[in-house]
Scaffold this active site. Structure first.
Site, PDB file in Angstrom:
ATOM      1  N   TYR A 135       0.819  -1.211   0.000  1.00 32.54           N
ATOM      2  CA  TYR A 135       0.000   0.000   0.000  1.00 32.54           C
ATOM      3  C   TYR A 135       0.854   1.263   0.000  1.00 32.54           C
ATOM      4  O   TYR A 135       0.468   2.279  -0.568  1.00 32.54           O
ATOM      5  CB  TYR A 135      -0.906   0.024   1.240  1.00 32.54           C
ATOM      6  N   LYS A 190       2.438 -15.275   2.704  1.00 33.94           N
ATOM      7  CA  LYS A 190       2.676 -16.032   1.471  1.00 33.94           C
ATOM      8  C   LYS A 190       4.167 -16.351   1.440  1.00 33.94           C
ATOM      9  O   LYS A 190       4.886 -16.010   0.478  1.00 33.94           O
ATOM     10  CB  LYS A 190       2.208 -15.191   0.262  1.00 33.94           C
ATOM     11  N   ASP A 222      -3.681 -18.043   0.576  1.00 34.08           N
ATOM     12  CA  ASP A 222      -4.677 -18.721  -0.268  1.00 34.08           C
ATOM     13  C   ASP A 222      -5.430 -19.771   0.549  1.00 34.08           C
ATOM     14  O   ASP A 222      -6.656 -19.890   0.474  1.00 34.08           O
ATOM     15  CB  ASP A 222      -4.030 -19.332  -1.525  1.00 34.08           C
ATOM     16  N   ASP A 246      -6.665  -6.601   3.947  1.00 32.91           N
ATOM     17  CA  ASP A 246      -7.749  -5.909   3.249  1.00 32.91           C
ATOM     18  C   ASP A 246      -8.721  -6.931   2.673  1.00 32.91           C
ATOM     19  O   ASP A 246      -9.938  -6.830   2.842  1.00 32.91           O
ATOM     20  CB  ASP A 246      -7.156  -5.036   2.128  1.00 32.91           C
ATOM     21  N   ASP A 250     -12.661  -8.411   4.405  1.00 33.32           N
ATOM     22  CA  ASP A 250     -13.952  -8.349   3.700  1.00 33.32           C
ATOM     23  C   ASP A 250     -14.587  -9.736   3.636  1.00 33.32           C
ATOM     24  O   ASP A 250     -15.800  -9.890   3.811  1.00 33.32           O
ATOM     25  CB  ASP A 250     -13.775  -7.822   2.264  1.00 33.32           C
TER      26      ASP A 250
HETATM   27  C1  IPM Z   1     -10.486  -0.671   3.651  1.00 33.92           C
HETATM   28  C2  IPM Z   1     -10.691  -0.067   2.294  1.00 33.92           C
HETATM   29  C3  IPM Z   1      -9.499   0.817   1.966  1.00 33.92           C
HETATM   30  C4  IPM Z   1      -8.278  -0.089   1.935  1.00 33.92           C
HETATM   31  C5  IPM Z   1      -9.641   1.633   0.676  1.00 33.92           C
HETATM   32  C6  IPM Z   1     -10.863   2.505   0.707  1.00 33.92           C
HETATM   33  C7  IPM Z   1      -8.412   2.447   0.396  1.00 33.92           C
HETATM   34  O1  IPM Z   1     -10.883  -1.071   1.353  1.00 33.92           O
HETATM   35  O2  IPM Z   1     -10.416   0.089   4.640  1.00 33.92           O
HETATM   36  O3  IPM Z   1     -10.393  -1.895   3.747  1.00 33.92           O
HETATM   37  O4  IPM Z   1      -7.970  -0.695   0.909  1.00 33.92           O
HETATM   38  O5  IPM Z   1      -7.616  -0.195   2.973  1.00 33.92           O
HETATM   39 MG    MG Z   2     -10.996  -3.018   2.155  1.00 33.16          MG
END
Ligand code: IPM
Ligand code: MG
Length: 363
Positions: A135, A190, A222, A246, A250
């Site tokens: 990042y 990884k 993975d 990240d 999710d």
């Molecule tokens: C998160 C989001 C951010 C990230 C984006 C909006 C830059 O997806 O907080 O997970 O990738 O960290």
């Molecule tokens: Mg995110």
């Protein structure tokens, strides 16, 4: 206690409004100040993280953040896009430790896309390193390739990098969090392919020596993605780098069926933090008053617990949310037959009422 409130874009303003009402209902001595961030700040000041907003965030004891982003800003150059605000805040405030709980509420077990028995009682804490990795790694950019498969072609590149101290400090956060839970950490990397991951694995293993009471295992990313949907309850604390975190956070959030329920904290070395829902700005439903404010309200509870040293007030909010769910109130994202659909504001009303000890009735 000074709280900076940065609602941002899309549903951000609607959900933060409800979280602020809940905070005020606690009747504690908060000083709450608001500033624009993301697209809203770009409109007002020409920059997603303008100086006054950054100054306010730096001066506050904690930050309550809504969400940023809207399709209409997709064509802006990267430095002016709303997402740069959250990345800038993380970097400038040194918010290296991102805590993302994935908790499956017993009232919402059926909202998951997985079978109820796989997720009932699920309680995972993902700890994502937030200021390093690909990042932020330099160098990055575009250039003409001088080697590789297509010399002379345009190429783009990013740099994945981690230093030993960066890994050490996030490992400490994970092991300390594990001590307050079931003392089990899974470190995700990884290492079969990446140098950064091999260092990650070495350093996390070395830090473990200071936590003989904690159990550690390592897993390739993975495989972790697969195990999360195969047997999510086999995890407790997961610690991983910025990019993998990240993605996995999710995935873990969706296991609970309700990303609209999940709070998050991003902490610096002294536990000053930024608190935001795990979901985004949802421009498709913005302004309709139907977004779920509970993730933001629960983020405010995390803020009270981690940064403002008010665990009792945090517990009051969490119990109020639980009571509201038990009373059958649901926003559209978590609605199911035999429950009562409510809007953003009504959900806020219900939490405030529950905080004040009012009995909740189904309408
Ligand atoms: C998160 C989001 C951010 C990230 C984006 C909006 C830059 O997806 O907080 O997970 O990738 O960290
Ligand atoms: Mg995110």
């Amino acid at each position: 206690m000074k709280i900076a409130v940065l609602p941002g874009d899309g549903i951000g303003t609607e959900i933060v409004e409800q979280a602020v009402r809940v905070l005020r209902a606690l009747e504690l001595a908060f000083e709450i100040e608001q500033a624009p961030v993301g697209g809203a700040a770009y409109e007002a000041h020409g920059h997603p993280l303008p100086e006054p907003t950054l100054t306010l965030a730096k001066a506050a004891d904690a930050i309550l953040f809504g969400a940023v982003g809207d399709w209409k800003y997709d064509k802006l150059e990267r430095a002016l896009r709303p997402e740069q605000a959250i990345l800038g805040l993380r970097k400038q405030l040194g918010l290296f430790a991102n805590l993302r709980p994935a908790l499956c509420y017993r009232q919402l077990t059926d909202a998951s896309s997985l079978k109820a028995d796989l997720v009932a009682g699920l309680d995972i804490l993902i700890i994502r390193e937030l200021t390093g990795d690909i990042y932020f790694g330099q160098p990055r950019g575009r250039r003409v390739a001088t080697d590789g498969h297509f010399p002379g072609a345009q190429e783009a590149f990013d740099t994945m990098r981690y230093s030993r101290p960066e890994i050490e400090r996030i490992a400490h956060v994970a092991f300390q969090a594990a001590r307050k839970r079931s003392r089990k950490v899974t470190s995700v990397d990884k290492a079969n392919v990446l140098e950064t991951s091999q260092l990650w694995r070495d350093v996390v293993t070395a830090v473990l020596a200071l936590y003989p009471d904690v159990e550690l295992d390592h897993m390739y990313v993975d495989n972790a993605a697969m195990q999360l949907v195969r047997a999510p309850k086999s995890f407790d604390v997961i610690v991983t780098g910025n990019l993998f975190g990240d993605i996995l956070s999710d995935e873990a959030a969706m296991l609970t069926g309700s990303i609209g329920m999940l709070p998050s904290a991003s902490l610096d070395v002294r536990n000053k933090g930024l608190y935001e829902p795990s979901h985004g700005s949802a421009p498709d439903i913005a302004g309709q008053g139907i977004a779920n404010p509970l993730a933001t309200i629960l983020s405010a509870a995390m803020m009270l617990r981690y940064s403002l040293n008010q665990p009792e007030a945090a517990g009051r909010i969490e119990r109020a949310v639980d009571a509201v769910l038990s009373a059958g109130l649901r926003t559209a994202d978590i609605w199911s037959p035999n429950t009562t659909k409510v809007g953003t504001r009504e959900m806020g009303d219900a939490v405030v009422a529950a905080l004040r000890g009012k009995a909740l009735t189904r309408s």
